[in-house]
Design a protein around this motif. Sequence first.
Motif, short mmCIF file in Angstrom:
data_model
loop_
_atom_site.label_atom_id
_atom_site.label_comp_id
_atom_site.label_asym_id
_atom_site.label_seq_id
_atom_site.Cartn_x
_atom_site.Cartn_y
_atom_site.Cartn_z
N ASN A 148 0.94 -1.16 -0.01
CA ASN A 148 0.03 -0.03 0.03
C ASN A 148 0.89 1.26 0.07
O ASN A 148 0.43 2.12 0.54
N VAL A 149 2.03 1.05 -0.70
CA VAL A 149 2.90 2.30 -0.80
C VAL A 149 2.70 2.72 -2.25
O VAL A 149 3.18 2.23 -3.20
N THR A 150 2.16 3.99 -2.40
CA THR A 150 2.03 4.62 -3.72
C THR A 150 3.16 5.26 -4.26
O THR A 150 4.24 5.94 -3.50
N GLU A 151 3.52 4.95 -5.55
CA GLU A 151 4.72 5.52 -6.14
C GLU A 151 4.18 6.30 -7.26
O GLU A 151 3.16 6.33 -8.03
N ARG A 152 5.30 7.48 -7.63
CA ARG A 152 4.77 8.15 -9.06
C ARG A 152 5.94 7.98 -9.93
O ARG A 152 7.14 8.15 -9.50
N MET A 153 5.72 7.79 -11.10
CA MET A 153 6.81 7.59 -12.14
C MET A 153 6.90 8.97 -13.01
O MET A 153 5.78 9.35 -13.51
N SER B 187 3.37 14.91 -5.06
CA SER B 187 3.41 13.89 -4.36
C SER B 187 3.25 14.26 -2.95
O SER B 187 2.39 13.20 -2.22
N PHE B 188 3.66 15.06 -2.31
CA PHE B 188 3.69 15.53 -1.01
C PHE B 188 2.07 15.67 -0.85
O PHE B 188 1.56 15.19 0.38
N LEU B 189 1.43 16.47 -1.48
CA LEU B 189 -0.08 16.89 -1.09
C LEU B 189 -0.95 15.55 -1.30
O LEU B 189 -2.02 15.36 -0.54
N LEU B 190 -0.51 14.42 -2.07
CA LEU B 190 -1.39 13.37 -2.17
C LEU B 190 -0.76 12.22 -1.25
O LEU B 190 -1.44 10.95 -1.13
N GLY B 191 0.18 12.43 -0.36
CA GLY B 191 0.77 11.31 0.65
C GLY B 191 1.62 10.40 -0.28
O GLY B 191 1.67 9.12 0.30
N VAL B 192 2.14 10.53 -1.36
CA VAL B 192 3.03 9.39 -2.27
C VAL B 192 4.57 9.74 -1.57
O VAL B 192 5.22 10.83 -1.66
N PRO B 193 4.86 8.79 -0.99
CA PRO B 193 6.16 8.79 -0.46
C PRO B 193 7.67 8.67 -1.39
O PRO B 193 8.61 9.07 -1.05
N GLU B 194 7.31 8.02 -2.39
CA GLU B 194 8.28 7.85 -3.33
C GLU B 194 8.14 8.07 -4.76
O GLU B 194 6.98 8.05 -5.35
N ILE B 195 9.20 8.74 -5.61
CA ILE B 195 9.05 9.01 -6.90
C ILE B 195 10.14 8.20 -7.44
O ILE B 195 11.38 8.30 -7.17
N VAL B 196 9.69 7.40 -8.72
CA VAL B 196 10.57 7.07 -9.47
C VAL B 196 10.85 7.62 -10.68
O VAL B 196 9.63 8.01 -11.50
N THR C 287 18.17 6.20 -20.07
CA THR C 287 19.52 6.05 -19.81
C THR C 287 19.82 5.42 -18.40
O THR C 287 20.66 4.88 -18.28
N THR C 288 18.92 5.99 -17.41
CA THR C 288 19.04 5.54 -16.04
C THR C 288 17.58 5.80 -15.09
O THR C 288 16.96 6.53 -15.71
N THR C 289 17.57 5.24 -14.15
CA THR C 289 16.59 5.35 -13.19
C THR C 289 16.87 5.68 -11.82
O THR C 289 17.82 5.25 -11.51
N GLN C 290 16.09 6.56 -10.99
CA GLN C 290 16.64 6.84 -9.69
C GLN C 290 15.28 6.73 -8.95
O GLN C 290 14.26 7.46 -9.44
N THR C 291 15.24 6.51 -7.62
CA THR C 291 14.12 6.71 -6.84
C THR C 291 14.59 7.70 -5.69
O THR C 291 15.32 7.85 -5.19
N PHE C 292 13.50 8.73 -5.56
CA PHE C 292 13.54 9.80 -4.56
C PHE C 292 12.38 9.80 -3.40
O PHE C 292 11.37 8.97 -3.79
N LYS C 293 12.98 10.06 -2.14
CA LYS C 293 11.87 9.94 -1.15
C LYS C 293 11.47 11.57 -1.25
O LYS C 293 12.09 12.39 -0.86
N THR C 294 10.17 11.50 -1.10
CA THR C 294 9.30 12.92 -1.39
C THR C 294 9.85 13.85 -0.27
O THR C 294 10.03 14.97 -0.56
N ILE C 295 9.84 13.32 0.98
CA ILE C 295 10.08 14.18 2.42
C ILE C 295 11.53 14.65 2.00
O ILE C 295 11.71 15.73 2.58
N GLU C 296 12.38 13.92 1.31
CA GLU C 296 13.77 14.22 1.10
C GLU C 296 14.08 15.39 0.23
O GLU C 296 15.15 16.15 0.06
#
Length: 245
Positions: A77-82, A99-108, A119-128
């Motif tokens: 139940n962890v939402t992600e945004r691509m 992402s913050f306003l909807l409570g999405v903790p991770e962004i890919v 070329t590459t992918t990276q995951t960000f923590k929304t709160i950071e």
Amino acid sequence: MAPRQRLNTYYGYAFESYCTSDSPTRRMNAPPRHHGEPYGWGGDVNTNVQWCSVVRTKLGDTRIVIGGEVDCVKVQNVTERMRMFTKPSRKLLKFYFQSFLLGVPEIVVGFRTPSGVITTTQTFKTIELPRQVRGKPGGWNPLVCLEWADRFLNSIKGIGQAPGSENASRSVWRASFVPGTGVSVRLLDQSEVDEVVNMEDRIGFLPRWYWSEVQAQPGRPVSDPAQSTVQAMAPPPATHSGWQI
């Protein structure tokens, strides 16, 4: 929308579709399945399908109901945004608040070339994200942004409650934001209201069933939905200017 911008938007949809499919496959050298398709083509992406999350929150003294697209939900139940882009410094503010306003903790994020190749992918923590841009050129402070939003919403409420706006509850206004200039708010005329309604069962941009539910709340006079047509009024002599940002 310019053709190049439309293509970039489609790149994003394709990236989201690929990352969230049940079994993404790579067909770089596979022959076309249909006439006219290029090698490696995985099929068209349906840009009309999306998963929306609706949340209730509060900013200052303003209660808000927000609806926004969420690209996927993990088993836990962890939402992600691509997201997909070439220049991260210009996008992180938008990514953060979406992402913050909807409570999405991770962004890919997918980093691409101008031709749309990942070329590459990276995951960000929304709160950071605010900490990552702090003190850097083009950095931003989320508290300043939220304060601006609070002032803007209060301004919108003030327009609707101003003298001479008795029909404001059934009028449709449009707020336009221009970077570096600010926000203007104007009342739509009947042709513009018809464009918003788009021949659907709506009161302005709100579904009629939602309008009826709100009107039926305790303490509010119940209006007849059949009579609740949006009233277009003559535009005011000047638009209401917003704040510089």
